[in-house]
Design an enzyme around this catalytic site. Structure first.
Site, PDB file in Angstrom:
ATOM      1  CG  HIS A 210       4.100   7.124   0.235  1.00 12.33           C
ATOM      2  ND1 HIS A 210       3.591   8.385   0.454  1.00 12.33           N
ATOM      3  CD2 HIS A 210       3.592   6.341   1.210  1.00 12.33           C
ATOM      4  CE1 HIS A 210       2.819   8.375   1.536  1.00 12.33           C
ATOM      5  NE2 HIS A 210       2.804   7.146   2.009  1.00 12.33           N
TER       6      HIS A 210
ATOM      7  NE  ARG B  49      -2.070   3.132   2.970  1.00 13.14           N
ATOM      8  CZ  ARG B  49      -1.467   4.282   3.265  1.00 13.14           C
ATOM      9  NH1 ARG B  49      -0.167   4.369   3.366  1.00 13.14           N
ATOM     10  NH2 ARG B  49      -2.175   5.361   3.455  1.00 13.14           N
TER      11      ARG B  49
END
Length: 114
Positions: free
Chosen positions: A81, A76
């Site tokens: 990111h 995730r």
């Protein structure tokens, strides 16, 4: 015994897993996935949801019996990111190998509640 919050998060994970199948139209064709940015982004979003729900679940119950729970959270974080460096082959491996296991484990945890 799970709390109501744990059950809600497990249901969120299961819904996201089922949504991945919907986005792929129940087909598992890598070339089709790779050539369709909308499908890739939709699957990535579901993986974000799964990872976020897992993060919250681990805070409530760190010993929950879900394989690779920490790796789910790590994926995730990478999708969010490092969006500019997502490995489609890795995501496909997750779809093919890991998502079915996750689905089975979540369904078992939810059925143990009943």
């Amino acid at each position: 015994m799970s709390t109501l919050q744990e059950k809600k998060l497990l249901i969120d994970i299961l819904n996201a897993v089922n949504s991945i199948d919907e986005h792929l139209e129940s087909k598992r064709v890598f070339e089709e996935y790779l050539s369709n940015k909308t499908k890739r982004r939709a699957v990535e979003r579901e993986l974000e949801i799964i990872g976020e729900a897992m993060t919250k679940l681990l805070k409530i119950n760190p010993s929950i019996s879900i394989s690779y729970s920490r790796l789910i959270v790590d994926l995730r974080n990478k999708v969010i990111h490092a969006y500019d460096n997502i490995d489609d082959i890795l995501i496909w491996k997750v779809i093919m190998k890991d998502i079915p296991v996750l689905k089975s484990e979540v369904e078992k945890l939810l059925s143990d509640e009943n």
